[in-house]
Design an enzyme around this catalytic site. Structure first.
Site, PDB file in Angstrom:
ATOM      1  N   GLU A 125       0.825  -1.199   0.000  1.00  0.00           N
ATOM      2  CA  GLU A 125       0.000   0.000   0.000  1.00  0.00           C
ATOM      3  C   GLU A 125       0.870   1.265   0.000  1.00  0.00           C
ATOM      4  O   GLU A 125       0.448   2.324  -0.463  1.00  0.00           O
ATOM      5  CB  GLU A 125      -0.917  -0.024   1.238  1.00  0.00           C
ATOM      6  CG  GLU A 125      -2.248   0.642   1.027  1.00  0.00           C
ATOM      7  CD  GLU A 125      -3.214   0.389   2.188  1.00  0.00           C
ATOM      8  OE1 GLU A 125      -2.845   0.641   3.355  1.00  0.00           O
ATOM      9  OE2 GLU A 125      -4.339  -0.055   1.933  1.00  0.00           O
ATOM     10  N   LYS A 133     -13.162   2.813  -2.487  1.00  0.00           N
ATOM     11  CA  LYS A 133     -14.216   3.253  -1.557  1.00  0.00           C
ATOM     12  C   LYS A 133     -15.237   4.131  -2.286  1.00  0.00           C
ATOM     13  O   LYS A 133     -16.442   3.990  -2.095  1.00  0.00           O
ATOM     14  CB  LYS A 133     -13.605   4.014  -0.369  1.00  0.00           C
ATOM     15  CG  LYS A 133     -12.828   3.114   0.609  1.00  0.00           C
ATOM     16  CD  LYS A 133     -12.340   3.915   1.837  1.00  0.00           C
ATOM     17  CE  LYS A 133     -11.486   3.041   2.759  1.00  0.00           C
ATOM     18  NZ  LYS A 133     -10.939   3.785   3.919  1.00  0.00           N
TER      19      LYS A 133
END
Lengths: 426, 426
Positions: B279, B414
């Site tokens: 990430e 998201k």
């Protein structure tokens, strides 16, 4: 329904005459039992050849284990571990025991603490052991069995022998000799079935049956898969299409395949899949590198890399259409968490939307997308799925001109460690 | 001892003037809190700045949870899940409960069956909940909490509030508002600490302490690591060396790093590490792809690929020098398993030989080898290790000219899912 494949590319890419010709020839070779590694094709027609007598022997032995034991310690590594573990995890219920014995693995790694604590843990439980080793000489399970056999003999005396079941080659290996000498009940790992293709033999079936799962249904799925995915008709053969898509992408520079699921119960199917494809194809400097993610967990982890990192990845989703138990989001009075907009949606529906959102974002980010869909997680569909992957893997490795059935690198490691440990003869 | 690094290449490769200059500048920027993403450097001097008052608050709250509960359900995903899970797994004993409460995670995935069965499982146990979400708006934990909050209110009535602990941003988010309204005890995720760097904040410390582990020792390890691996002296800074080696190998075309362990308890340290590096670095089409294997299990699986497959891999071993409990191979009378040649060898010694055999074989097979060695798996050394990886990751990402502290791809997902679910405002 059979396994469905969707593919983000152009289906013409993978149904080209060239792929169809190659795969038809590969299929023909599999049926004729010719080609590299053809001594190890026992798995290919195993489901259709398996007898009721064999299945009954598995069920009766499982019944005997269940009636005498609380715990079955299964000693095995690699293919003698991952297949039955994958099936049992996929069929398990969260926070609930299965209807059979508790199955605990050992010898899948080397740890004194693990073995010592395991022996303590089972002290107030009735125990049986199934030790599984194709060659009968692999060090890790042999080591675990040396400790556990002694434990059993101390605890059960002469009755220990009736609680120990051996699954190994019928002709050779030290485990065979030990079993014969001690009078343990024996089951065969067919000489023409490699470890990673052995889940439908006694290697997988005995532990799975002892854990309380329906091996008849599992084999019905496998047998149907043998017919479905062995057909010469490319347009109806999802396994051929999957193999073609992997090969097409690999040749375009997509060298890492990520198997993605939305069901945590599939994590050992993913591990089994990694062994199957990694060990079958990873040779001669070739092969797709197999990796896996568990969503939505890993959308908050490796998801970033998949979206934006090096563009040498493709992603294969393994989707399950129906779940056994679901919950539906209810309307909350105060809506403090601001989730009322989801009221009426079930959690499984949420995952389906999660799949759509993820797949679209990753495709837009330059990651080619495949998806395999199965109906549900039950014995029948897991049996179908595992056979599907096995035959896909054979198709796929042969497309790379790789023998899918040997593992020279693993043999190198075994020889290296024998040399370092000064094993007699090395 | 501090963490040791061995490197199969030439140490001159990674201690070149160019690496030393770049890393000295990166280190200076971290200390001056300048550079891309410097708003998120709260983790960097967190261990040395953390007060005794804060640590005592964590311990006292953990004590309260232990005295009232059998089970603590920790609701979180990504960085609010993997850090504490990694520490607890590494410190756990096989087949034995820890000295604290049983910690069960939820909201780290979306599954109706999991939540329904969890509520059934805890019905005859006393329960507390720690819900953790930095933004306070992440859907998965919010969904799990909607079900579990209702469960707690039905079961405990007005007393439910005293059993629910919230860890979130101090200023914003729906979870903050909910906590304030309901009067739940609150802990802060500092605004300048990202999820994957948050294990030493309340996010990790409260669950770890409740599970019965010594967070004071964990933080002592982290604090020492802050000094050791923050030093400007490259030749004494293993974290700089690790970052340099990764960068050197990446630029030579080794684009996949495999973190390999010989201890199954480290599997969630590996998952946490994948999130941390994947990430942080997986952006702008760059970054090493993080993968992991657990040996010796995976020597009978991905080992084949690592030995002989595509040559774009390098391997980093995470070795543990001492184990708490060991077993030694004994001489067997009949030697039926032919293992007497190993008599006198302990299982940990076997793993060390396994490491040597594997590392040599993989190096000969064209896979560059790194090894990090820690002394043992206790709180101190795990604290040191996790901080080591955090600062290594910052060094490493900046060497790629990547901001280590954002995650635009995760934010895309998201947003995508909010759009598909028709969340108001999207």
């Amino acid at each position: 329904m059979t396994i469905q494949l969707t593919y983000s590319g152009n289906f013409e890419d993978i149904s080209s005459t060239s792929f169809q010709e190659k795969l038809t020839q590969i299929r023909e070779n599999l049926h004729q039992k010719v080609g590299a590694g053809s001594d190890f094709l026992g798995w290919h027609d195993w489901p259709s050849n398996m007898t009721d007598a064999f299945l009954n022997e598995m069920k009766e032995t499982a019944q005997k284990i269940k009636s005498t034991s609380d715990v079955l310690i299964v000693i095995g590594i690699g293919g003698s571990y991952l297949g039955s573990k994958a099936v049992m995890e996929a069929l398990s219920s969260y926070f609930k025991a299965s209807s059979g014995v508790e199955v605990i693995f050992a010898g899948h790694h080397v740890s004194g603490e693990y073995l010592a604590n395991l022996m303590e843990y089972v002290n107030d439980k009735e125990v049986s052991i199934n030790v599984i080793s194709k060659s009968g000489t692999t060090t890790e399970p042999a080591l675990a069995f040396r400790f556990l056999q002694t434990y059993m003999e101390k605890r059960y005396g002469v009755d220990a022998a009736s609680r120990i079941y051996v699954t190994t080659d019928a002709q050779k290996g030290s485990l065979l000799h030990l079993a014969t000498e001690k009078g343990y009940q024996r089951f065969e790992v067919p000489a023409n079935v490699g470890g990673r293709y052995s889940v439908f033999t006694a290697v997988g079936l005995l532990p799975i049956a002892a854990a309380g799962y329906d091996i008849q249904e599992l084999m019905r799925g496998a047998k149907n898969a043998e017919a479905f995915y062995g057909t010469a008709d490319f347009s109806n053969n999802t396994a051929m299409q999957y193999a073609a898509a992997r090969n097409f992408l690999y040749n375009k520079g997509y060298e890492v395949e990520i198997l993605a699921t939305f069901d945590a119960k599939l994590s050992f199917v993913q591990e089994w899949w990694k062994q199957l494809f990694g060990e079958s194809e990873g040779k001669e400097g070739k092969g797709v590198f197999p990796a896996s993610v568990s969503y939505t967990t890993d959308l908050h982890s490796l998801g970033q890399y998949i979206q934006d990192g090096r563009r040498f990845l493709f992603e294969t989703f393994l989707n399950v259409q129906k779940v056994q138990t679901d919950l539906t989001v209810f309307e909350a009075e105060n809506n403090g968490d601001e989730l009322n907009y989801l009221a009426g949606l079930s959690l499984q529906e949420f995952n389906k939307v999660g799949y759509e959102a993820t797949s679209k974002a990753h495709l837009d980010g330059g990651v080619p997308q495949l998806a395999l869909t199965i109906e549900k997680l039950d014995e029948y569909h897991i049996g179908e799925l595992l056979y599907f992957f096995m035959i896909s893997c054979a198709y796929s490795a042969y497309l790379l001109d790789i023998n899918p059935f040997d593992q020279p690198g693993v043999e190198d490691y075994k020889t290296n460690i024998f040399k370092l440990l000064k094993k007699p003869g090395y």
